[in-house]
Scaffold this active site. Structure first.
Site, short mmCIF file in Angstrom:
data_model
loop_
_atom_site.label_atom_id
_atom_site.label_comp_id
_atom_site.label_asym_id
_atom_site.label_seq_id
_atom_site.Cartn_x
_atom_site.Cartn_y
_atom_site.Cartn_z
N ASP A 178 0.84 -1.21 0.00
CA ASP A 178 0.00 0.00 0.00
C ASP A 178 0.87 1.26 0.00
O ASP A 178 0.37 2.37 -0.08
CB ASP A 178 -1.01 -0.02 1.15
CG ASP A 178 -0.36 0.03 2.52
OD1 ASP A 178 0.88 -0.09 2.60
OD2 ASP A 178 -1.09 0.18 3.52
N SER A 179 2.19 1.07 0.04
CA SER A 179 3.11 2.19 -0.17
C SER A 179 2.89 2.82 -1.55
O SER A 179 3.30 3.94 -1.81
CB SER A 179 4.57 1.73 -0.05
OG SER A 179 4.80 0.58 -0.84
N ASP A 225 -1.19 -6.15 -0.54
CA ASP A 225 -1.32 -5.52 0.77
C ASP A 225 -2.77 -5.12 0.98
O ASP A 225 -3.36 -4.45 0.12
CB ASP A 225 -0.46 -4.24 0.75
CG ASP A 225 0.20 -3.98 2.07
OD1 ASP A 225 -0.09 -4.68 3.05
OD2 ASP A 225 1.04 -3.04 2.12
N LYS A 246 -1.30 -9.35 2.70
CA LYS A 246 -0.53 -8.90 3.88
C LYS A 246 -1.44 -8.04 4.74
O LYS A 246 -2.22 -7.23 4.21
CB LYS A 246 0.71 -8.11 3.47
CG LYS A 246 1.49 -7.58 4.69
CD LYS A 246 2.87 -7.10 4.33
CE LYS A 246 2.91 -5.71 3.76
NZ LYS A 246 2.34 -4.66 4.64
N GLU A 267 -1.40 -5.65 8.41
CA GLU A 267 -0.59 -5.01 9.46
C GLU A 267 -1.20 -5.30 10.84
O GLU A 267 -2.43 -5.29 10.98
CB GLU A 267 -0.54 -3.49 9.23
CG GLU A 267 0.27 -3.10 8.01
CD GLU A 267 0.47 -1.59 7.88
OE1 GLU A 267 0.13 -0.84 8.83
OE2 GLU A 267 0.96 -1.17 6.82
N GLU A 308 9.20 -4.33 10.50
CA GLU A 308 9.59 -3.02 9.98
C GLU A 308 9.99 -2.07 11.11
O GLU A 308 9.29 -1.97 12.12
CB GLU A 308 8.41 -2.39 9.19
CG GLU A 308 8.75 -0.99 8.68
CD GLU A 308 7.80 -0.45 7.61
OE1 GLU A 308 6.89 -1.17 7.18
OE2 GLU A 308 7.99 0.72 7.22
O1 KIV Z 1 3.49 -1.12 1.66
C1 KIV Z 1 4.64 -1.56 1.61
O2 KIV Z 1 5.40 -1.33 0.67
C2 KIV Z 1 5.09 -2.39 2.74
C3 KIV Z 1 6.52 -2.76 2.77
C4 KIV Z 1 7.31 -1.60 3.19
C5 KIV Z 1 6.76 -3.93 3.64
O3 KIV Z 1 4.33 -2.69 3.58
#
Ligand code: KIV
Length: 298
Positions: free
Chosen positions: A54-55, A93, A123, A125, A192
């Site tokens: 989600d970055s 994510d 993924k 969090e 992280e």
């Molecule tokens: O969103 C993302 O890119 C991440 C990574 C930094 C692990 O969660």
């Protein structure tokens, strides 16, 4: 049937290969990618895990943080990355608020990544407090990657992007989070923004592979945001980022050269232009000459 050994760059990576790598102390490589071309380059380079993180909210879409990115945006980018990924394990994510409103909704959204976008895993969090939801998703046959430590979706709750796990209480909580995720059955967990000593303790404690970002070298694998390692971002990179190329400078230079060529009339040149076939050109010249003659009254 031929069996391709672990480490062979042609072997399709699955959640089992990652566990195997941990058992054999083979480092796991992971990077983010959010589009077809980047995913294809990363995949062809032999990276094990591609995360549609989600970055992308920040590096692709220009949002201030990861909180605003929607399910539809994440699905769109996951589909694009899917088309470029063959060997790597493709992980999507789950964005903020896609798994915070109850287990049913979390499962519905996780399923969309698999069914509509071709992700092989999702993924999530959070640690202990997300364990039930994670278990529910795993029960539905969707592998889950955990993510603890500095969790960017908690930016407001953490009071900023701060390294986590620096006090004895915080270390204890991180260990509880890691063990809860391990017991819930995640196939790997991102660590992280935590001290390397803490990441090393977690890595030794849990069965599942740990993948570090700003968590030191003792993790079972490493991940970076691809824009950071390619020098394609605009702010100051975090301490842990190693920049492997300055693609931003290459792009700026190329765009400026193109602009200057167009302004100076140097682009496109004759070789970069299409031409008429000889006979059509000759016929056209005859017509044009005739027209010119008629106009001048000859
Ligand atoms: O969103 C993302 O890119 C991440 C990574 C930094 C692990 O969660």
């Amino acid at each position: 049937m031929s069996v391709v050994p672990i480490g062979d760059s042609r072997q399709k990576i699955t959640i089992l290969s990652l566990l195997d790598k941990k058992l054999h102390h083979e480092p796991i490589t992971a990077l983010t990618a959010y589009d077809y071309a980047t995913a294809r380059l990363v995949d062809e380079a032999g990276i094990d895990v591609i995360l549609v993180g989600d970055s992308l909210a920040q590096v692709m879409l220009g949002y201030d943080n990861t909180l605003a990115v929607s399910m539809e945006e994440m699905l769109h980018h996951t589909r694009a990355a899917r088309r470029g990924t063959k060997r790597a394990l493709l992980v999507a994510d789950m964005p903020f608020a896609s798994y915070h409103l109850g287990a049913d909704e979390a499962l519905r959204n996780a399923s969309r990544f698999v069914k509509e976008a071709g992700a092989e895993a999702v993924k999530i969090e959070g640690g202990e407090k997300r364990a039930d939801i994670i278990r529910r998703i795993i029960d539905a046959e969707i592998p889950v990657m955990g993510h603890i430590g500095l969790t960017p979706q908690s930016v407001h709750a953490m009071g900023g992007y701060k390294v986590q796990g620096k006090t004895l209480n915080a270390i204890e909580q991180l260990m509880r989070d890691a063990v809860a995720l391990d017991r819930a059955g995640v196939f790997s967990m991102v660590l992280e923004g935590i001290p390397r000593e803490v990441a090393a303790m977690i890595t030794a404690e849990v069965q599942t592979p740990t993948i570090g970002i700003g968590a030191g070298p003792e993790c079972d694998g490493q991940i970076l945001v691809i824009h950071d390692m390619l020098g394609l971002n605009f702010g100051t990179p975090a301490k842990f980022v190693r920049q492997y190329a300055d693609v931003g400078a290459v792009m700026r230079g190329a765009v400026e050269s193109y602009k200057n060529d167009v302004i100076a009339g140097g682009y496109p040149n004759d070789e970069e232009s299409y031409h008429l076939p000889k006979d059509t050109r000759a016929a056209l010249e005859t017509i044009l000459e005739r027209k010119r003659g008629m106009r001048s009254g000859d």
